[in-house]
Motif scaffolding. Sequence first.
Motif, PDB file in Angstrom:
ATOM      1  N   ALA A  24      20.409  -6.981   2.635  1.00  0.00           N
ATOM      2  CA  ALA A  24      19.293  -7.648   3.295  1.00  0.00           C
ATOM      3  C   ALA A  24      18.505  -8.476   2.281  1.00  0.00           C
ATOM      4  CB  ALA A  24      18.385  -6.613   3.949  1.00  0.00           C
ATOM      5  N   GLU A  25      17.920  -9.546   2.758  1.00  0.00           N
ATOM      6  CA  GLU A  25      17.089 -10.385   1.885  1.00  0.00           C
ATOM      7  C   GLU A  25      15.927  -9.579   1.310  1.00  0.00           C
ATOM      8  OE1 GLU A  25      14.685 -14.628   2.028  1.00  0.00           O
ATOM      9  OE2 GLU A  25      16.166 -14.173   3.583  1.00  0.00           O
ATOM     10  N   SER A  26      15.381  -8.657   2.094  1.00  0.00           N
ATOM     11  CA  SER A  26      14.284  -7.816   1.598  1.00  0.00           C
ATOM     12  C   SER A  26      14.752  -6.948   0.423  1.00  0.00           C
ATOM     13  CB  SER A  26      13.718  -6.946   2.719  1.00  0.00           C
ATOM     14  OG  SER A  26      14.714  -6.099   3.249  1.00  0.00           O
ATOM     15  N   THR A  27      16.007  -6.545   0.436  1.00  0.00           N
ATOM     16  CA  THR A  27      16.561  -5.755  -0.673  1.00  0.00           C
ATOM     17  C   THR A  27      16.600  -6.594  -1.942  1.00  0.00           C
ATOM     18  OG1 THR A  27      17.881  -4.451   0.870  1.00  0.00           O
ATOM     19  CG2 THR A  27      18.570  -4.426  -1.447  1.00  0.00           C
ATOM     20  N   VAL A  28      16.980  -7.847  -1.809  1.00  0.00           N
ATOM     21  CA  VAL A  28      16.999  -8.749  -2.966  1.00  0.00           C
ATOM     22  C   VAL A  28      15.587  -8.902  -3.518  1.00  0.00           C
ATOM     23  CG1 VAL A  28      17.454 -11.114  -3.744  1.00  0.00           C
ATOM     24  CG2 VAL A  28      19.048  -9.974  -2.169  1.00  0.00           C
ATOM     25  N   LYS A  29      14.611  -9.045  -2.642  1.00  0.00           N
ATOM     26  CA  LYS A  29      13.215  -9.190  -3.074  1.00  0.00           C
ATOM     27  C   LYS A  29      12.744  -7.937  -3.817  1.00  0.00           C
ATOM     28  CE  LYS A  29      11.924 -12.477   0.510  1.00  0.00           C
ATOM     29  NZ  LYS A  29      11.140 -12.702   1.722  1.00  0.00           N
ATOM     30  N   VAL A  30      13.145  -6.768  -3.315  1.00  0.00           N
ATOM     31  CA  VAL A  30      12.780  -5.516  -3.987  1.00  0.00           C
ATOM     32  C   VAL A  30      13.418  -5.462  -5.377  1.00  0.00           C
ATOM     33  CG1 VAL A  30      13.077  -3.001  -3.944  1.00  0.00           C
ATOM     34  CG2 VAL A  30      12.307  -4.202  -1.889  1.00  0.00           C
ATOM     35  N   HIS A  31      14.689  -5.827  -5.453  1.00  0.00           N
ATOM     36  CA  HIS A  31      15.359  -5.833  -6.766  1.00  0.00           C
ATOM     37  C   HIS A  31      14.665  -6.791  -7.727  1.00  0.00           C
ATOM     38  CE1 HIS A  31      18.576  -3.095  -5.979  1.00  0.00           C
ATOM     39  NE2 HIS A  31      19.126  -3.827  -5.023  1.00  0.00           N
ATOM     40  N   ARG A  32      14.329  -7.995  -7.272  1.00  0.00           N
ATOM     41  CA  ARG A  32      13.645  -8.961  -8.138  1.00  0.00           C
ATOM     42  C   ARG A  32      12.301  -8.418  -8.594  1.00  0.00           C
ATOM     43  NH1 ARG A  32      14.559 -11.838 -11.331  1.00  0.00           N
ATOM     44  NH2 ARG A  32      12.897 -13.287 -10.925  1.00  0.00           N
ATOM     45  N   HIS A  33      11.574  -7.751  -7.703  1.00  0.00           N
ATOM     46  CA  HIS A  33      10.275  -7.166  -8.069  1.00  0.00           C
ATOM     47  C   HIS A  33      10.473  -6.092  -9.143  1.00  0.00           C
ATOM     48  CE1 HIS A  33       6.203  -5.693  -7.690  1.00  0.00           C
ATOM     49  NE2 HIS A  33       6.681  -4.470  -7.529  1.00  0.00           N
ATOM     50  N   ARG A  34      11.460  -5.238  -8.967  1.00  0.00           N
ATOM     51  CA  ARG A  34      11.708  -4.167  -9.947  1.00  0.00           C
ATOM     52  C   ARG A  34      12.180  -4.733 -11.279  1.00  0.00           C
ATOM     53  NH1 ARG A  34      14.071   0.028  -5.587  1.00  0.00           N
ATOM     54  NH2 ARG A  34      12.045   0.725  -4.836  1.00  0.00           N
ATOM     55  N   ILE A  35      12.956  -5.793 -11.237  1.00  0.00           N
ATOM     56  CA  ILE A  35      13.382  -6.452 -12.479  1.00  0.00           C
ATOM     57  C   ILE A  35      12.157  -6.980 -13.218  1.00  0.00           C
ATOM     58  CG2 ILE A  35      14.588  -8.476 -13.415  1.00  0.00           C
ATOM     59  CD1 ILE A  35      16.592  -8.098 -11.014  1.00  0.00           C
ATOM     60  N   GLN A  36      11.280  -7.635 -12.496  1.00  0.00           N
ATOM     61  CA  GLN A  36      10.066  -8.176 -13.116  1.00  0.00           C
ATOM     62  C   GLN A  36       9.201  -7.062 -13.690  1.00  0.00           C
ATOM     63  OE1 GLN A  36       8.838 -10.399  -9.670  1.00  0.00           O
ATOM     64  NE2 GLN A  36       9.767 -12.307 -10.417  1.00  0.00           N
ATOM     65  N   GLU A  37       9.121  -5.921 -13.005  1.00  0.00           N
ATOM     66  CA  GLU A  37       8.374  -4.771 -13.538  1.00  0.00           C
ATOM     67  C   GLU A  37       9.001  -4.276 -14.836  1.00  0.00           C
ATOM     68  OE1 GLU A  37       8.467  -1.957 -10.298  1.00  0.00           O
ATOM     69  OE2 GLU A  37       6.369  -2.391  -9.788  1.00  0.00           O
ATOM     70  N   LYS A  38      10.327  -4.175 -14.872  1.00  0.00           N
ATOM     71  CA  LYS A  38      11.009  -3.705 -16.081  1.00  0.00           C
ATOM     72  C   LYS A  38      10.784  -4.666 -17.242  1.00  0.00           C
ATOM     73  CE  LYS A  38      14.611  -0.857 -14.004  1.00  0.00           C
ATOM     74  NZ  LYS A  38      16.056  -0.600 -13.877  1.00  0.00           N
ATOM     75  N   VAL A  39      10.810  -5.955 -16.966  1.00  0.00           N
ATOM     76  CA  VAL A  39      10.570  -6.946 -18.019  1.00  0.00           C
ATOM     77  C   VAL A  39       9.134  -6.826 -18.526  1.00  0.00           C
ATOM     78  CG1 VAL A  39      10.371  -9.434 -18.490  1.00  0.00           C
ATOM     79  CG2 VAL A  39      12.360  -8.540 -17.249  1.00  0.00           C
ATOM     80  N   ALA A  40       8.168  -6.669 -17.629  1.00  0.00           N
ATOM     81  CA  ALA A  40       6.762  -6.526 -18.032  1.00  0.00           C
ATOM     82  C   ALA A  40       6.571  -5.258 -18.866  1.00  0.00           C
ATOM     83  CB  ALA A  40       5.860  -6.498 -16.801  1.00  0.00           C
ATOM     84  N   ASN A  41       7.213  -4.173 -18.452  1.00  0.00           N
ATOM     85  CA  ASN A  41       7.120  -2.920 -19.217  1.00  0.00           C
ATOM     86  C   ASN A  41       7.740  -3.072 -20.598  1.00  0.00           C
ATOM     87  OD1 ASN A  41       5.784  -1.568 -17.175  1.00  0.00           O
ATOM     88  ND2 ASN A  41       7.659  -0.691 -16.314  1.00  0.00           N
ATOM     89  N   ALA A  42       8.858  -3.773 -20.669  1.00  0.00           N
ATOM     90  CA  ALA A  42       9.508  -3.985 -21.967  1.00  0.00           C
ATOM     91  C   ALA A  42       8.616  -4.819 -22.886  1.00  0.00           C
ATOM     92  CB  ALA A  42      10.860  -4.668 -21.773  1.00  0.00           C
ATOM     93  N   LYS A  43       7.957  -5.823 -22.322  1.00  0.00           N
ATOM     94  CA  LYS A  43       7.046  -6.650 -23.123  1.00  0.00           C
ATOM     95  C   LYS A  43       5.866  -5.821 -23.627  1.00  0.00           C
ATOM     96  CE  LYS A  43       8.155 -11.106 -21.086  1.00  0.00           C
ATOM     97  NZ  LYS A  43       7.736 -12.199 -20.212  1.00  0.00           N
ATOM     98  N   ARG A  44       5.330  -4.950 -22.753  1.00  0.00           N
ATOM     99  CA  ARG A  44       4.226  -4.071 -23.175  1.00  0.00           C
ATOM    100  C   ARG A  44       4.678  -3.139 -24.301  1.00  0.00           C
ATOM    101  NH1 ARG A  44       2.963  -4.310 -17.774  1.00  0.00           N
ATOM    102  NH2 ARG A  44       3.957  -2.356 -17.201  1.00  0.00           N
ATOM    103  N   LEU A  45       5.886  -2.622 -24.206  1.00  0.00           N
ATOM    104  CA  LEU A  45       6.418  -1.741 -25.240  1.00  0.00           C
ATOM    105  C   LEU A  45       6.572  -2.489 -26.551  1.00  0.00           C
ATOM    106  CD1 LEU A  45       7.674   0.924 -26.193  1.00  0.00           C
ATOM    107  CD2 LEU A  45       9.870   0.085 -25.337  1.00  0.00           C
ATOM    108  N   LEU A  46       7.103  -3.694 -26.496  1.00  0.00           N
ATOM    109  CA  LEU A  46       7.246  -4.500 -27.711  1.00  0.00           C
ATOM    110  C   LEU A  46       5.889  -4.794 -28.346  1.00  0.00           C
ATOM    111  CD1 LEU A  46      10.043  -7.008 -26.672  1.00  0.00           C
ATOM    112  CD2 LEU A  46      10.187  -5.207 -28.410  1.00  0.00           C
ATOM    113  N   ASP A  47       4.920  -5.112 -27.510  1.00  0.00           N
ATOM    114  CA  ASP A  47       3.569  -5.374 -28.031  1.00  0.00           C
ATOM    115  C   ASP A  47       2.987  -4.114 -28.677  1.00  0.00           C
ATOM    116  OD1 ASP A  47       3.658  -7.984 -27.199  1.00  0.00           O
ATOM    117  OD2 ASP A  47       2.493  -7.647 -25.362  1.00  0.00           O
ATOM    118  N   ALA A  48       3.189  -2.964 -28.058  1.00  0.00           N
ATOM    119  CA  ALA A  48       2.650  -1.693 -28.591  1.00  0.00           C
ATOM    120  C   ALA A  48       3.331  -1.321 -29.898  1.00  0.00           C
ATOM    121  CB  ALA A  48       2.814  -0.578 -27.569  1.00  0.00           C
TER     122      ALA A  48
END
Length: 187
Positions: A160-184
């Motif tokens: 479903a298209e909504s599933t793709v949107k959920v995956h993209r949201h989770r990918i963006q969360e993982k990238v943001a978390n990785a950036k926070r970890l690198l900054d820390a």
Amino acid sequence: MVTVTLDAPIPGSTVETVAGRADADPRALTRAVDALHESLVDGSDAILQHYRTTDAPDSVTVADGLATVVYVDDDTWTRTLDTHGVPADVAPAVRAVHAAFATDETGRPGDESRREPMVLPSRDVAELVRAGLSTRQAEVQVLHDAGLDYATIADRLDVAESTVKVHRHRIQEKVANAKRLLDAVAD
């Protein structure tokens, strides 16, 4: 006929066709193809590297960048099926699914040196999985990077298209978390 949906980039219709020809249970064949594809994420680079140094035909990236077809010998197929626990009753059908998909995608079913196609996750997918994405998230990201919109990605992955949107949201969360970890860690 049973309609099957795979997590691997191989279309369910290919599995259904092969299952019918091989008199195999389509659900068992689907599970085996998916499990093998998932477990090959970690080993695909080694297989590609090995066959790059042989006289095998060049590997070909297919399925919108989600998979790579490499042409391997019988020993590699046998070891791969055994190592990854593919049940013996569906192993020949799994090989036939890979061959059918490769023929559809590349026009080459194999070659004269007795090599058979094996479908591996692409390098891009494997790299994203090693970086922390799930295989499905990696596939969504590869298709997104290729410029496909959510509807096209959903159609390509048979979700479903909504599933793709959920995956993209989770990918963006993982990238943001990785950036926070690198900054820390950098502090």
